[in-house]
Design a protein around this motif. Sequence first.
Motif, mmCIF file in Angstrom:
data_model
loop_
_atom_site.group_PDB
_atom_site.id
_atom_site.type_symbol
_atom_site.label_atom_id
_atom_site.label_comp_id
_atom_site.label_asym_id
_atom_site.label_seq_id
_atom_site.Cartn_x
_atom_site.Cartn_y
_atom_site.Cartn_z
ATOM 1 N N LYS A 1 -9.590 -13.486 27.761
ATOM 2 C CA LYS A 1 -9.578 -14.721 26.973
ATOM 3 C C LYS A 1 -10.980 -15.342 26.989
ATOM 4 O O LYS A 1 -11.548 -15.544 28.072
ATOM 5 N N GLN B 1 -8.085 -12.759 23.298
ATOM 6 C CA GLN B 1 -7.806 -14.088 22.731
ATOM 7 C C GLN B 1 -9.105 -14.886 22.660
ATOM 8 O O GLN B 1 -9.875 -14.900 23.630
ATOM 9 N N ILE C 1 -10.793 -18.691 21.837
ATOM 10 C CA ILE C 1 -10.689 -20.113 21.526
ATOM 11 C C ILE C 1 -12.081 -20.564 21.098
ATOM 12 O O ILE C 1 -13.041 -20.425 21.858
ATOM 13 N N CYS C 2 -12.160 -21.075 19.880
ATOM 14 C CA CYS C 2 -13.451 -21.564 19.380
ATOM 15 C C CYS C 2 -13.508 -23.076 19.597
ATOM 16 O O CYS C 2 -12.661 -23.806 19.095
ATOM 17 N N LEU D 1 -7.991 -18.966 10.873
ATOM 18 C CA LEU D 1 -7.498 -20.169 11.556
ATOM 19 C C LEU D 1 -6.058 -20.024 12.041
ATOM 20 O O LEU D 1 -5.694 -20.553 13.095
ATOM 21 N N ASP D 2 -5.230 -19.308 11.260
ATOM 22 C CA ASP D 2 -3.827 -19.146 11.656
ATOM 23 C C ASP D 2 -3.552 -17.786 12.279
ATOM 24 O O ASP D 2 -2.382 -17.414 12.476
ATOM 25 N N ASN E 1 -3.970 -14.741 18.370
ATOM 26 C CA ASN E 1 -5.125 -14.555 19.271
ATOM 27 C C ASN E 1 -6.332 -15.395 18.901
ATOM 28 O O ASN E 1 -7.433 -15.123 19.369
ATOM 29 N N PHE E 2 -6.134 -16.408 18.031
ATOM 30 C CA PHE E 2 -7.266 -17.282 17.720
ATOM 31 C C PHE E 2 -6.821 -18.734 17.697
ATOM 32 O O PHE E 2 -5.737 -19.058 17.216
ATOM 33 N N LYS E 3 -7.676 -19.594 18.240
ATOM 34 C CA LYS E 3 -7.378 -21.021 18.216
ATOM 35 C C LYS E 3 -8.676 -21.782 18.002
ATOM 36 O O LYS E 3 -9.706 -21.420 18.596
ATOM 37 N N PHE E 4 -8.635 -22.814 17.141
ATOM 38 C CA PHE E 4 -9.819 -23.648 16.938
ATOM 39 C C PHE E 4 -9.598 -25.015 17.581
ATOM 40 O O PHE E 4 -8.554 -25.637 17.378
ATOM 41 N N VAL E 5 -10.565 -25.468 18.343
ATOM 42 C CA VAL E 5 -10.485 -26.791 18.963
ATOM 43 C C VAL E 5 -11.740 -27.570 18.580
ATOM 44 O O VAL E 5 -12.859 -27.134 18.866
ATOM 45 N N GLU F 1 -6.337 -23.529 29.222
ATOM 46 C CA GLU F 1 -6.538 -22.157 28.731
ATOM 47 C C GLU F 1 -6.936 -21.148 29.802
ATOM 48 O O GLU F 1 -6.752 -19.947 29.636
#
Length: 339
Positions: free
Chosen positions: A2, A28, A30-31, A48-49, A52-56, A73
């Motif tokens: 991750k 995974q 996380i941006c 974005l959807d 294995n990807f998440k934008f914060v 995380e």
Amino acid sequence: MKLIVTGGAGFIGSNFIFHWRSAHPEDQIICLDKLTYAGNLSTLKDILDAPNFKFVKADICDRPTVYALFEEEKPDVVVNFAAESHVDRSIEDPSIFLKTNILGTSVLMDACRKYGITRYHQVSTDEVYGDLPLDRPDLMFTEETPIHTSSPYSASKASADLLVLAYHRTYGLPVTISRCSNNYGPYHFPEKLIPLMIINALHDEKLPVYGDGKNVRDWLYVEDHCRAIDLIIHKGKVGEIYNVGGHNEMANIDIVKLICKALGKPESLIEHVTDRKGHDRRYAIDPAKIHRELGWLPETKFADGIKKTIDWYLNHEDWWQPIIDGEYQNYYQQMYGNR
Ligand code: NAD
Ligand code: DAU
């Protein structure tokens, strides 16, 4: 694995996320990005959807938010691209450069210490070495070249590098640093030389070359930089610095003429304007260490990379037009209006 990738809505960070997702689809990501003027969520719209990807949306200087994200995380790896990156803006106002590039880096590393990671990678720059004379083509920057900065931007990046090395020695944080030369490719923000010249030429606007245009930069296609960082994370030695560059030195004026030629525009659009204050004359990276120790070599020749880049800008007006229609107008007027 991750990863937290900071600054992933910017130029190199977004290309890095695309690279990593295709090279390691099981990982995974996380941006974490503040979405400053240089960050564009539209760049990441297709993932974005994605699983294995998440934008914060967050600021790396915001300690409570950064800690909360790490607590939730528990990332294995942190790759820090987040920075104020434009030399000209740093000359106008250094303060945000000191905050984001130095203090932000320390907040991220404090989070790494508190929650534990296997690697913190700092994305640095060849600008920390200062510049080289034009008449000594034999000289190049090695990892042993002393730090000798010119602009508030490069001074802030060098300060961050020193902090990263201090966290390694003092706290044993498992860090690596890459110092790359000038990148070019898709999603490069329009304020930088290559996209600015492509977009201005397309609009038949003047092409503002600083000073005599003989300043030399060492250009690397962004995907090659991303592969280098991937290798350093997987195989690089903790505590080490790796220079990244592809022996591709070019004078600014030659790049601008090449863009004119590729777009069928006259060189009469070129206008020599007041030089950048403290303008570094020449950068040249010696990438022998990363080649010798990690087997990295650039894959994209400049002739191919610049063609791909120009084609990308021709085909992605939907990406850059909203940028140049916005706040960029004020920036451009302030920077070039009376130059
Ligand atoms: P960029 O300006 O295109 O993108 C920077 C990104 O960081 C943006 O998405 C922005 O929103 C984000 N950001 C800025 N401040 C933030 C903050 N406080 N918190 C969270 N996010 C923040 O920059 P780039 O050209 O992609 O450069 C990325 C990194 O690579 C920088 O550290 C830069 O110093 C380094 N670098 C760039 C080059 C180059 O040629 N562009 C070469 C070598 C090294
Ligand atoms: O070397 C790596 C660095 O490359 C990175 O650390 C920086 O984040 C990145 O912005 C880049 O810095 P430069 O200052 O070299 O890039 P820039 O595109 O701003 O300028 C490239 C050269 O072109 C430089 O000599 C200044 C010149 N220039 C730039 C602009 C924007 C012009 O002549 N006219 C222009 O309008």
